[in-house]
Each structure stands twice: as structure tokens, then as C-alpha cells.
Scaffold this motif. Structure first.
Motif, PDB file in Angstrom:
ATOM      1  N   MET A   1       0.846  -1.177   0.000  1.00 51.45           N
ATOM      2  CA  MET A   1       0.000   0.000   0.000  1.00 51.45           C
ATOM      3  C   MET A   1       0.883   1.228   0.000  1.00 51.45           C
ATOM      4  O   MET A   1       1.718   1.394   0.857  1.00 51.45           O
ATOM      5  N   SER A   2       0.665   2.094  -0.949  1.00 51.02           N
ATOM      6  CA  SER A   2       1.429   3.329  -1.037  1.00 51.02           C
ATOM      7  C   SER A   2       0.502   4.503  -0.786  1.00 51.02           C
ATOM      8  O   SER A   2      -0.618   4.532  -1.277  1.00 51.02           O
ATOM      9  N   ILE A   3       0.991   5.463  -0.022  1.00 51.70           N
ATOM     10  CA  ILE A   3       0.203   6.673   0.183  1.00 51.70           C
ATOM     11  C   ILE A   3       0.858   7.849  -0.508  1.00 51.70           C
ATOM     12  O   ILE A   3       0.501   8.981  -0.292  1.00 51.70           O
ATOM     13  N   ARG A   4       1.831   7.575  -1.355  1.00 51.84           N
ATOM     14  CA  ARG A   4       2.468   8.619  -2.150  1.00 51.84           C
ATOM     15  C   ARG A   4       1.617   8.879  -3.386  1.00 51.84           C
ATOM     16  O   ARG A   4       1.145   7.968  -4.033  1.00 51.84           O
ATOM     17  N   SER A   5       1.478  10.120  -3.695  1.00 45.27           N
ATOM     18  CA  SER A   5       0.724  10.491  -4.886  1.00 45.27           C
ATOM     19  C   SER A   5       1.579  10.264  -6.124  1.00 45.27           C
ATOM     20  O   SER A   5       2.768  10.569  -6.131  1.00 45.27           O
ATOM     21  N   GLU A   6       0.969   9.724  -7.164  1.00 48.64           N
ATOM     22  CA  GLU A   6       1.686   9.556  -8.423  1.00 48.64           C
ATOM     23  C   GLU A   6       2.014  10.908  -9.040  1.00 48.64           C
ATOM     24  O   GLU A   6       3.005  11.059  -9.738  1.00 48.64           O
TER      25      GLU A   6
ATOM     26  N   ALA B   1      -7.409   2.465  16.889  1.00 49.29           N
ATOM     27  CA  ALA B   1      -7.818   1.105  16.524  1.00 49.29           C
ATOM     28  C   ALA B   1      -7.493   0.829  15.061  1.00 49.29           C
ATOM     29  O   ALA B   1      -6.982  -0.239  14.708  1.00 49.29           O
ATOM     30  N   PHE B   2      -7.772   1.801  14.199  1.00 53.81           N
ATOM     31  CA  PHE B   2      -7.385   1.671  12.784  1.00 53.81           C
ATOM     32  C   PHE B   2      -5.870   1.518  12.672  1.00 53.81           C
ATOM     33  O   PHE B   2      -5.364   0.691  11.931  1.00 53.81           O
ATOM     34  N   GLY B   3      -5.146   2.370  13.403  1.00 53.90           N
ATOM     35  CA  GLY B   3      -3.691   2.330  13.367  1.00 53.90           C
ATOM     36  C   GLY B   3      -3.142   0.988  13.831  1.00 53.90           C
ATOM     37  O   GLY B   3      -2.187   0.461  13.245  1.00 53.90           O
ATOM     38  N   ALA B   4      -3.739   0.429  14.866  1.00 56.73           N
ATOM     39  CA  ALA B   4      -3.307  -0.884  15.359  1.00 56.73           C
ATOM     40  C   ALA B   4      -3.521  -1.941  14.284  1.00 56.73           C
ATOM     41  O   ALA B   4      -2.665  -2.804  14.056  1.00 56.73           O
ATOM     42  N   HIS B   5      -4.657  -1.870  13.622  1.00 60.40           N
ATOM     43  CA  HIS B   5      -4.955  -2.838  12.557  1.00 60.40           C
ATOM     44  C   HIS B   5      -3.949  -2.722  11.414  1.00 60.40           C
ATOM     45  O   HIS B   5      -3.434  -3.736  10.924  1.00 60.40           O
ATOM     46  N   LEU B   6      -3.656  -1.494  11.009  1.00 62.47           N
ATOM     47  CA  LEU B   6      -2.684  -1.290   9.925  1.00 62.47           C
ATOM     48  C   LEU B   6      -1.301  -1.793  10.328  1.00 62.47           C
ATOM     49  O   LEU B   6      -0.606  -2.425   9.530  1.00 62.47           O
ATOM     50  N   SER B   7      -0.906  -1.529  11.563  1.00 59.24           N
ATOM     51  CA  SER B   7       0.397  -2.002  12.049  1.00 59.24           C
ATOM     52  C   SER B   7       0.437  -3.521  12.113  1.00 59.24           C
ATOM     53  O   SER B   7       1.462  -4.139  11.807  1.00 59.24           O
ATOM     54  N   PHE B   8      -0.672  -4.126  12.496  1.00 58.13           N
ATOM     55  CA  PHE B   8      -0.755  -5.593  12.540  1.00 58.13           C
ATOM     56  C   PHE B   8      -0.574  -6.168  11.133  1.00 58.13           C
ATOM     57  O   PHE B   8       0.151  -7.143  10.938  1.00 58.13           O
TER      58      PHE B   8
ATOM     59  N   ARG C   1       1.084  -4.889   8.773  1.00 57.33           N
ATOM     60  CA  ARG C   1       2.483  -4.727   8.385  1.00 57.33           C
ATOM     61  C   ARG C   1       3.411  -5.625   9.206  1.00 57.33           C
ATOM     62  O   ARG C   1       4.598  -5.687   8.935  1.00 57.33           O
ATOM     63  N   GLY C   2       2.861  -6.266  10.238  1.00 59.87           N
ATOM     64  CA  GLY C   2       3.670  -7.136  11.081  1.00 59.87           C
ATOM     65  C   GLY C   2       4.495  -6.394  12.114  1.00 59.87           C
ATOM     66  O   GLY C   2       5.478  -6.920  12.627  1.00 59.87           O
TER      67      GLY C   2
ATOM     68  N   ALA D   1       4.602  -5.478  15.561  1.00 57.29           N
ATOM     69  CA  ALA D   1       3.978  -5.750  16.861  1.00 57.29           C
ATOM     70  C   ALA D   1       4.156  -4.596  17.839  1.00 57.29           C
ATOM     71  O   ALA D   1       3.241  -4.287  18.615  1.00 57.29           O
ATOM     72  N   GLU D   2       5.306  -3.942  17.825  1.00 59.56           N
ATOM     73  CA  GLU D   2       5.539  -2.828  18.756  1.00 59.56           C
ATOM     74  C   GLU D   2       4.593  -1.665  18.458  1.00 59.56           C
ATOM     75  O   GLU D   2       4.032  -1.051  19.368  1.00 59.56           O
ATOM     76  N   ALA D   3       4.384  -1.366  17.187  1.00 52.66           N
ATOM     77  CA  ALA D   3       3.443  -0.301  16.818  1.00 52.66           C
ATOM     78  C   ALA D   3       2.016  -0.687  17.202  1.00 52.66           C
ATOM     79  O   ALA D   3       1.237   0.170  17.617  1.00 52.66           O
ATOM     80  N   VAL D   4       1.673  -1.976  17.085  1.00 59.98           N
ATOM     81  CA  VAL D   4       0.348  -2.446  17.508  1.00 59.98           C
ATOM     82  C   VAL D   4       0.176  -2.197  19.000  1.00 59.98           C
ATOM     83  O   VAL D   4      -0.855  -1.676  19.441  1.00 59.98           O
ATOM     84  N   ARG D   5       1.197  -2.560  19.785  1.00 58.20           N
ATOM     85  CA  ARG D   5       1.125  -2.361  21.245  1.00 58.20           C
ATOM     86  C   ARG D   5       0.906  -0.884  21.586  1.00 58.20           C
ATOM     87  O   ARG D   5       0.068  -0.556  22.433  1.00 58.20           O
ATOM     88  N   LYS D   6       1.678  -0.010  20.950  1.00 65.26           N
ATOM     89  CA  LYS D   6       1.546   1.423  21.231  1.00 65.26           C
ATOM     90  C   LYS D   6       0.162   1.938  20.860  1.00 65.26           C
ATOM     91  O   LYS D   6      -0.466   2.672  21.620  1.00 65.26           O
ATOM     92  N   ALA D   7      -0.326   1.549  19.679  1.00 62.48           N
ATOM     93  CA  ALA D   7      -1.648   2.002  19.232  1.00 62.48           C
ATOM     94  C   ALA D   7      -2.747   1.471  20.139  1.00 62.48           C
ATOM     95  O   ALA D   7      -3.685   2.196  20.474  1.00 62.48           O
ATOM     96  N   LEU D   8      -2.629   0.211  20.554  1.00 58.91           N
ATOM     97  CA  LEU D   8      -3.636  -0.359  21.453  1.00 58.91           C
ATOM     98  C   LEU D   8      -3.601   0.325  22.820  1.00 58.91           C
ATOM     99  O   LEU D   8      -4.648   0.549  23.436  1.00 58.91           O
TER     100      LEU D   8
END
Length: 173
Positions: free
Chosen positions: A1-6, A124-131, A133-134, A136-143
């Protein structure tokens, strides 16, 4: 998933879009002798976003068939974002974060549940996105942030119940 504009837009293009919509910010010629600069890009995008949201609000709030109008806006939005569900979640998470930040700064004493509800959803969205991407530390922080926000939501709900007489204030220890 890219969030850069073409085809990323520059500050001048954003400013010209605001001019076309009659919503350009006043740029002090002493501070901006050469017009909008790239450092102004995010501020100008915020202004363009506000103009767009104001137009959508005016268009959907005046209509008799409000939900049909809102659905048309969502269809147009989805057509622009495309079918990437990860990108959609990322954009929505960003929107929720901005809304939470705006609500926190709206009043001198913002009720704890108001901004917390948006922040909890964003985290919650952020945790899902981090999950996905694999990370785990970002998931913990977001949760952790989401959990703190949920506590704020519950405090806000309880505060409103006290305010309308449905609950009593807890005695201080």
C-alpha cells in the motif's frame, strides 16, 4: 500500500485551486514576497480540505434526501481513493486523528469523551494497519493509546449521565 501520490501537487497548484474556489488565504506580501512556498503546502492542503468539507456539508445538509447525498459523496471519495482497503483505512485513520485534534482544541475544557472517541477509532485503525504490516511494537503502542481513549470515553459518558441526573458523582477518596 502506497500513500504517495503519483502526481504530487505543489504549493502553487494548491493555492491556485483555492483561488479558483474563492477560498485563498491572504498571504502577506512581506512574509510571502514570492507567493506560496513548499513549506506552506500542508497548511494550504488543510485550507483546501476545509473548503471541500464546507461545500459537502452545505450540499448534504440542505437536501431532503440527506443520506442519498452523503452516499454520493462517499462514492466520489471511493472512486478517487480506489480499491486498496489498506489505503482507505490509512486515510480514514488520518481523518479521525485530525478530527480528534480539532475537537481537543475547540473549547477551553473539552469533555473527555468527545475527542477520545475519535482518537480511539484512529488508534484502533492504526493498530490494525500495524498488525497488517507485522509491526507488533506499533500495535502495542496504538492499542495502549486506544485503551486510554476508551477510558476517556467512559469517563465522558459517566460525566454526561451525572449532568442529566442519571448517575451520581463518585465521592472523592
Amino acid at each position: 500500500m502506497s500513500i504517495r501520490s503519483e502526481h504530487p501537487v505543489n504549493a502553487d497548484q494548491i493555492y491556485r485551486a483555492l483561488v479558483a474556489l474563492g477560498a485563498e488565504p491572504v498571504l502577506d506580501p512581506e512574509l510571502w514576497p514570492e507567493g506560496p512556498q513548499e513549506d506552506d503546502r500542508l497548511r494550504l492542503l488543510g485550507a483546501l480540505l476545509a473548503k471541500t468539507e464546507l461545500e459537502i456539508t452545505a450540499s448534504t445538509r440542505m437536501a431532503n434526501e440527506q443520506m442519498e447525498d452523503v452516499a454520493e459523496v462517499v462514492v466520489g471519495w471511493a472512486e478517487q481513493v480506489g480499491p486498496d482497503s489498506g489505503l482507505t483505512a490509512n486515510v480514514l485513520s488520518n481523518r479521525l486523528e485530525r478530527t480528534g485534534v480539532q475537537l481537543m482544541g475547540e473549547e477551553e475544557e473539552t469533555p473527555p469523551g468527545r475527542a477520545a472517541s475519535f482518537m480511539a477509532a484512529a488508534d484502533a485503525f492504526g493498530a490494525h494497519l500495524s498488525f497488517q504490516r507485522g509491526d507488533a511494537e506499533a500495535v502495542r503502542k496504538a492499542l495502549g493509546r486506544a485503551e486510554a481513549s476508551v477510558i476517556g470515553i467512559l469517563q465522558g459518558i459517566h460525566g454526561l449521565r451525572i449532568a442529566i441526573g442519571d448517575a451520581e458523582e463518585e465521592p472523592e477518596d
